[in-house]
Design a protein around this motif. Structure first.
Motif, short mmCIF file in Angstrom:
data_model
loop_
_atom_site.label_atom_id
_atom_site.label_comp_id
_atom_site.label_asym_id
_atom_site.label_seq_id
_atom_site.Cartn_x
_atom_site.Cartn_y
_atom_site.Cartn_z
N THR A 7 26.10 -19.60 12.27
CA THR A 7 25.45 -19.25 11.01
C THR A 7 23.93 -19.17 11.14
OG1 THR A 7 25.45 -21.58 10.34
CG2 THR A 7 27.28 -20.22 9.57
N HIS A 8 23.36 -19.73 12.20
CA HIS A 8 21.90 -19.72 12.40
C HIS A 8 21.55 -19.24 13.81
CE1 HIS A 8 22.49 -22.49 9.01
NE2 HIS A 8 21.30 -22.09 8.62
N PRO A 9 21.91 -17.99 14.12
CA PRO A 9 21.69 -17.50 15.49
C PRO A 9 20.21 -17.32 15.84
CG PRO A 9 22.43 -15.71 14.08
CD PRO A 9 22.54 -16.97 13.27
N ARG A 10 19.33 -17.26 14.84
CA ARG A 10 17.91 -17.06 15.14
C ARG A 10 17.22 -18.35 15.57
NH1 ARG A 10 14.56 -13.43 14.01
NH2 ARG A 10 13.12 -14.83 12.91
N MET A 11 17.86 -19.49 15.39
CA MET A 11 17.28 -20.74 15.88
C MET A 11 17.18 -20.67 17.40
SD MET A 11 16.63 -22.92 13.37
CE MET A 11 16.72 -24.59 14.01
N ARG A 12 16.13 -21.26 17.96
CA ARG A 12 16.00 -21.35 19.42
C ARG A 12 16.69 -22.66 19.85
NH1 ARG A 12 9.92 -21.30 20.36
NH2 ARG A 12 10.56 -21.50 22.51
N TRP A 13 17.99 -22.55 20.12
CA TRP A 13 18.79 -23.74 20.44
C TRP A 13 18.49 -24.22 21.85
CZ3 TRP A 13 21.36 -26.09 16.68
CH2 TRP A 13 21.68 -25.35 15.54
N LEU A 62 24.18 -41.32 18.88
CA LEU A 62 23.54 -40.22 18.15
C LEU A 62 23.97 -40.34 16.69
CD1 LEU A 62 24.18 -37.35 20.70
CD2 LEU A 62 22.20 -38.86 20.53
N ARG A 63 22.99 -40.18 15.78
CA ARG A 63 23.31 -40.41 14.37
C ARG A 63 22.39 -39.59 13.47
NH1 ARG A 63 25.74 -44.97 11.79
NH2 ARG A 63 25.27 -44.99 9.56
N GLY A 64 22.99 -38.87 12.53
CA GLY A 64 22.22 -38.16 11.52
C GLY A 64 21.36 -37.05 12.12
N SER A 65 20.44 -36.56 11.30
CA SER A 65 19.60 -35.45 11.72
C SER A 65 18.39 -35.36 10.80
CB SER A 65 20.39 -34.14 11.68
OG SER A 65 19.63 -33.06 12.20
N GLY A 66 17.44 -34.55 11.21
CA GLY A 66 16.24 -34.32 10.41
C GLY A 66 15.41 -33.25 11.08
N SER A 67 14.19 -33.07 10.60
CA SER A 67 13.31 -32.08 11.21
C SER A 67 11.88 -32.57 11.19
CB SER A 67 13.42 -30.73 10.49
OG SER A 67 12.89 -30.82 9.18
N PHE A 68 11.11 -32.09 12.14
CA PHE A 68 9.67 -32.31 12.17
C PHE A 68 9.01 -31.03 11.66
CE2 PHE A 68 10.74 -35.06 16.06
CZ PHE A 68 10.77 -36.23 15.31
N ASP A 69 8.26 -31.15 10.59
CA ASP A 69 7.50 -30.01 10.04
C ASP A 69 8.36 -28.79 9.77
OD1 ASP A 69 5.15 -31.55 10.27
OD2 ASP A 69 4.89 -30.91 12.35
N ASP A 70 9.64 -28.99 9.44
CA ASP A 70 10.57 -27.88 9.17
C ASP A 70 10.76 -26.94 10.35
OD1 ASP A 70 11.18 -28.66 6.56
OD2 ASP A 70 9.44 -27.61 5.74
N ARG A 71 10.24 -27.29 11.50
CA ARG A 71 10.34 -26.40 12.66
C ARG A 71 11.26 -26.94 13.74
NH1 ARG A 71 6.45 -24.72 15.87
NH2 ARG A 71 7.54 -22.76 16.07
N ARG A 127 12.31 -20.25 14.35
CA ARG A 127 11.35 -19.17 14.52
C ARG A 127 10.55 -19.03 13.24
NH1 ARG A 127 13.03 -16.43 19.12
NH2 ARG A 127 15.21 -16.79 19.66
N ARG A 128 9.37 -18.44 13.34
CA ARG A 128 8.56 -18.22 12.14
C ARG A 128 9.35 -17.38 11.15
NH1 ARG A 128 3.04 -16.91 15.17
NH2 ARG A 128 2.39 -19.05 15.55
N GLY A 129 9.23 -17.74 9.88
CA GLY A 129 9.95 -17.01 8.85
C GLY A 129 11.38 -17.48 8.65
N ASP A 130 11.80 -18.50 9.42
CA ASP A 130 13.18 -18.99 9.32
C ASP A 130 13.19 -20.51 9.20
OD1 ASP A 130 15.93 -18.52 9.24
OD2 ASP A 130 16.16 -18.84 11.38
N LEU A 131 12.16 -21.07 8.56
CA LEU A 131 12.01 -22.52 8.55
C LEU A 131 13.06 -23.23 7.70
CD1 LEU A 131 8.12 -22.88 8.43
CD2 LEU A 131 9.64 -22.74 10.40
#
Length: 198
Positions: free
Chosen positions: A36-42, A84-93, A139-143
């Motif tokens: 569902t999120h192929p634009r993420m840089r996995w 490993l537990r839960g998840s989050g983000s740094f600066d939405d990036r 990626r930019r524009g996909d935060l």
């Protein structure tokens, strides 16, 4: 530059790596998000790690100086039990998975690693330890993707595992056309009691 030419500098960090079964648990949870999120840089699953100390760009000749002291430290340190537990983000990036378990032991190991690095005369920025596993970058524009994926992983709780080895890792800088790539320079068993001679 031909392949036999040694780089003048290498980008280095010291880390722990989850075992395959722990990574597989998280991959099962993440698999729908890959679609569902192929634009993420996995990040590549084989590159997942928990950074204890980021040393940045070092002269290539400095790296061997770290090996014996880190080997001795690893041998003397009991391996922490983590999950490993839960998840989050740094600066939405930057999308991450959190770390649970013996966090006091993890912080103590990181502090000892940093002490060893300083004792070897290697300068680095001593950032506060925020134990996590980086999964992807937006990626930019996909935060918005990072917060959506993190929300879906909020209840994830993996099984406990033992961090068996301390890894000295080198990477490219990620500024080139391809993804960041990591390679083990050396790794040492934690708690083996087998100190290097000298």
């Amino acid at each position: 530059m031909n392949e036999e030419t040694r780089p003048a500098t290498v980008r280095v960090f010291i880390a722990l790596a989850p075992p395959d079964h722990a990574k597989e648990e998280l991959v099962r949870e993440l698999r729908p998000s890959y679609g569902t999120h192929p634009r993420m840089r996995w990040n590549r699953v084989e590159d997942w790690h928990i950074t204890l100390a980021f040393l940045g760009e070092l002269p290539a000749g400095t790296v061997p100086v770290l090996c014996r002291p880190l080997a001795d430290l690893a041998a003397a340190h009991e391996p922490p039990r983590l999950a490993l537990r839960g998840s989050g983000s740094f600066d939405d990036r930057v999308l991450w998975s959190g770390i649970d378990g013996d966090l006091d032991d993890l912080h103590a190991l990181a502090a000892d690693v940093r002490t060893v690095v300083r004792s070897c005369g290697v300068p680095f920025e001593d950032r506060p330890l925020r134990p996590h596993l980086t999964l992807a970058r937006a990626r930019r524009g996909d935060l918005s993707s990072t917060s959506e994926i993190a929300a879906g992983l909020a209840e994830f709780a993996g099984r406990r595992w033992t961090a068996e080895r301390l890894h000295l890792v080198g990477s490219n800088d990620g500024r080139g056309p391809g993804p960041i790539r990591y390679r083990d320079i050396e790794s040492w068993a934690l708690g083996s009691g087998e100190h290097g001679g000298a």
